[in-house]
Scaffold this motif. Sequence first.
Motif, PDB file in Angstrom:
ATOM      1  N   ALA A  22      -4.420  -0.549  -8.802  1.00  0.00           N
ATOM      2  CA  ALA A  22      -5.550   0.323  -9.147  1.00  0.00           C
ATOM      3  C   ALA A  22      -6.463  -0.349 -10.175  1.00  0.00           C
ATOM      4  O   ALA A  22      -7.693  -0.347 -10.029  1.00  0.00           O
ATOM      5  CB  ALA A  22      -5.045   1.662  -9.676  1.00  0.00           C
TER       6      ALA A  22
ATOM      7  N   ARG B  92       0.836  -1.201   0.000  1.00  0.00           N
ATOM      8  CA  ARG B  92       0.000   0.000   0.000  1.00  0.00           C
ATOM      9  C   ARG B  92       0.868   1.247   0.000  1.00  0.00           C
ATOM     10  O   ARG B  92       1.941   1.267   0.597  1.00  0.00           O
ATOM     11  CB  ARG B  92      -0.924   0.013   1.220  1.00  0.00           C
ATOM     12  CG  ARG B  92      -1.978  -1.048   1.148  1.00  0.00           C
ATOM     13  CD  ARG B  92      -2.927  -0.903   2.297  1.00  0.00           C
ATOM     14  NE  ARG B  92      -4.035  -1.831   2.144  1.00  0.00           N
ATOM     15  CZ  ARG B  92      -5.170  -1.712   2.782  1.00  0.00           C
ATOM     16  NH1 ARG B  92      -5.368  -0.716   3.620  1.00  0.00           N
ATOM     17  NH2 ARG B  92      -6.126  -2.594   2.592  1.00  0.00           N
TER      18      ARG B  92
ATOM     19  N   ILE C 111      -8.493  -3.238  -8.580  1.00  0.00           N
ATOM     20  CA  ILE C 111      -9.633  -2.759  -7.792  1.00  0.00           C
ATOM     21  C   ILE C 111     -10.757  -2.314  -8.724  1.00  0.00           C
ATOM     22  O   ILE C 111     -11.923  -2.651  -8.519  1.00  0.00           O
ATOM     23  CB  ILE C 111      -9.205  -1.644  -6.823  1.00  0.00           C
ATOM     24  CG1 ILE C 111      -8.302  -2.226  -5.735  1.00  0.00           C
ATOM     25  CG2 ILE C 111     -10.420  -0.937  -6.215  1.00  0.00           C
ATOM     26  CD1 ILE C 111      -7.621  -1.194  -4.871  1.00  0.00           C
TER      27      ILE C 111
ATOM     28  N   SER D 230     -11.034   7.763  -3.217  1.00  0.00           N
ATOM     29  CA  SER D 230     -10.951   7.702  -1.754  1.00  0.00           C
ATOM     30  C   SER D 230      -9.733   6.904  -1.278  1.00  0.00           C
ATOM     31  O   SER D 230      -9.271   7.099  -0.159  1.00  0.00           O
ATOM     32  CB  SER D 230     -12.237   7.104  -1.159  1.00  0.00           C
ATOM     33  OG  SER D 230     -12.262   5.691  -1.295  1.00  0.00           O
ATOM     34  N   LEU D 231      -9.210   6.022  -2.120  1.00  0.00           N
ATOM     35  CA  LEU D 231      -8.052   5.210  -1.759  1.00  0.00           C
ATOM     36  C   LEU D 231      -6.715   5.870  -2.128  1.00  0.00           C
ATOM     37  O   LEU D 231      -5.658   5.430  -1.672  1.00  0.00           O
ATOM     38  CB  LEU D 231      -8.137   3.841  -2.444  1.00  0.00           C
ATOM     39  CG  LEU D 231      -9.327   2.966  -2.064  1.00  0.00           C
ATOM     40  CD1 LEU D 231      -9.330   1.692  -2.907  1.00  0.00           C
ATOM     41  CD2 LEU D 231      -9.320   2.638  -0.587  1.00  0.00           C
TER      42      LEU D 231
ATOM     43  N   HIS E  30     -14.664   5.568  -5.367  1.00  0.00           N
ATOM     44  CA  HIS E  30     -13.949   4.706  -4.424  1.00  0.00           C
ATOM     45  C   HIS E  30     -12.441   4.747  -4.672  1.00  0.00           C
ATOM     46  O   HIS E  30     -11.656   4.836  -3.719  1.00  0.00           O
ATOM     47  CB  HIS E  30     -14.477   3.272  -4.495  1.00  0.00           C
ATOM     48  CG  HIS E  30     -13.910   2.386  -3.440  1.00  0.00           C
ATOM     49  ND1 HIS E  30     -14.180   2.562  -2.102  1.00  0.00           N
ATOM     50  CD2 HIS E  30     -13.062   1.332  -3.520  1.00  0.00           C
ATOM     51  CE1 HIS E  30     -13.527   1.639  -1.399  1.00  0.00           C
ATOM     52  NE2 HIS E  30     -12.845   0.888  -2.244  1.00  0.00           N
ATOM     53  N   LEU E  31     -12.023   4.685  -5.942  1.00  0.00           N
ATOM     54  CA  LEU E  31     -10.587   4.778  -6.239  1.00  0.00           C
ATOM     55  C   LEU E  31     -10.022   6.101  -5.725  1.00  0.00           C
ATOM     56  O   LEU E  31      -8.934   6.126  -5.149  1.00  0.00           O
ATOM     57  CB  LEU E  31     -10.327   4.636  -7.733  1.00  0.00           C
ATOM     58  CG  LEU E  31     -10.348   3.228  -8.305  1.00  0.00           C
ATOM     59  CD1 LEU E  31     -10.038   3.264  -9.796  1.00  0.00           C
ATOM     60  CD2 LEU E  31      -9.373   2.314  -7.605  1.00  0.00           C
TER      61      LEU E  31
ATOM     62  N   SER F 176      -3.565   6.636   0.379  1.00  0.00           N
ATOM     63  CA  SER F 176      -3.451   5.678   1.480  1.00  0.00           C
ATOM     64  C   SER F 176      -3.157   4.300   0.896  1.00  0.00           C
ATOM     65  O   SER F 176      -2.053   3.790   1.008  1.00  0.00           O
ATOM     66  CB  SER F 176      -4.725   5.659   2.336  1.00  0.00           C
ATOM     67  OG  SER F 176      -5.856   5.315   1.559  1.00  0.00           O
ATOM     68  N   HIS F 177      -4.118   3.713   0.252  1.00  0.00           N
ATOM     69  CA  HIS F 177      -3.950   2.392  -0.349  1.00  0.00           C
ATOM     70  C   HIS F 177      -3.222   2.489  -1.699  1.00  0.00           C
ATOM     71  O   HIS F 177      -2.359   1.658  -1.997  1.00  0.00           O
ATOM     72  CB  HIS F 177      -5.344   1.785  -0.544  1.00  0.00           C
ATOM     73  CG  HIS F 177      -5.345   0.361  -0.977  1.00  0.00           C
ATOM     74  ND1 HIS F 177      -5.872  -0.636  -0.211  1.00  0.00           N
ATOM     75  CD2 HIS F 177      -4.896  -0.246  -2.104  1.00  0.00           C
ATOM     76  CE1 HIS F 177      -5.747  -1.791  -0.839  1.00  0.00           C
ATOM     77  NE2 HIS F 177      -5.164  -1.574  -1.988  1.00  0.00           N
ATOM     78  N   LEU F 178      -3.570   3.480  -2.496  1.00  0.00           N
ATOM     79  CA  LEU F 178      -3.074   3.583  -3.873  1.00  0.00           C
ATOM     80  C   LEU F 178      -2.241   4.838  -4.103  1.00  0.00           C
ATOM     81  O   LEU F 178      -2.441   5.862  -3.446  1.00  0.00           O
ATOM     82  CB  LEU F 178      -4.257   3.589  -4.843  1.00  0.00           C
ATOM     83  CG  LEU F 178      -5.163   2.361  -4.824  1.00  0.00           C
ATOM     84  CD1 LEU F 178      -6.396   2.599  -5.698  1.00  0.00           C
ATOM     85  CD2 LEU F 178      -4.415   1.116  -5.276  1.00  0.00           C
TER      86      LEU F 178
END
Length: 116
Positions: A58, A34, A61, A86-87, A83-84, A90-92
């Motif tokens: 990415a 991440r 997801i 929002s990530l 949603h992407l 942090s995640h992406l």
Amino acid sequence: MGGDARSTPAWPAMLGPIEAGGPALDIPLCHHERWDGTGYPRGLAGEAIPLAARAFAAVDIWDALTHARPYRRAWPPEQARSHLRSLAGSHLDPGVVAMFLDEAAPALNESGVPLG
């Protein structure tokens, strides 16, 4: 090989001997890392994560969200875009998310198939 992939250290060793894979091996080995360093298996963060793995994460997801699964309906593209976003950070990788949403996602129809 059962159980949780995070607790199964054998799978990276299985891919290690594949010499012809070269940089392509970055994808299976690192796509669960991440951007913020909370991923696995090595806890890599930011640009220490190979670009191919950051891009694959990415796209993976997006694909998972925009295609129906036995347990849920496919999300509409705008919900998946949200949603992407929002990530991102942090995640992406935020740059990968922006590029994917600006360049690739608009060229996909609701089934994920390239247009025209």
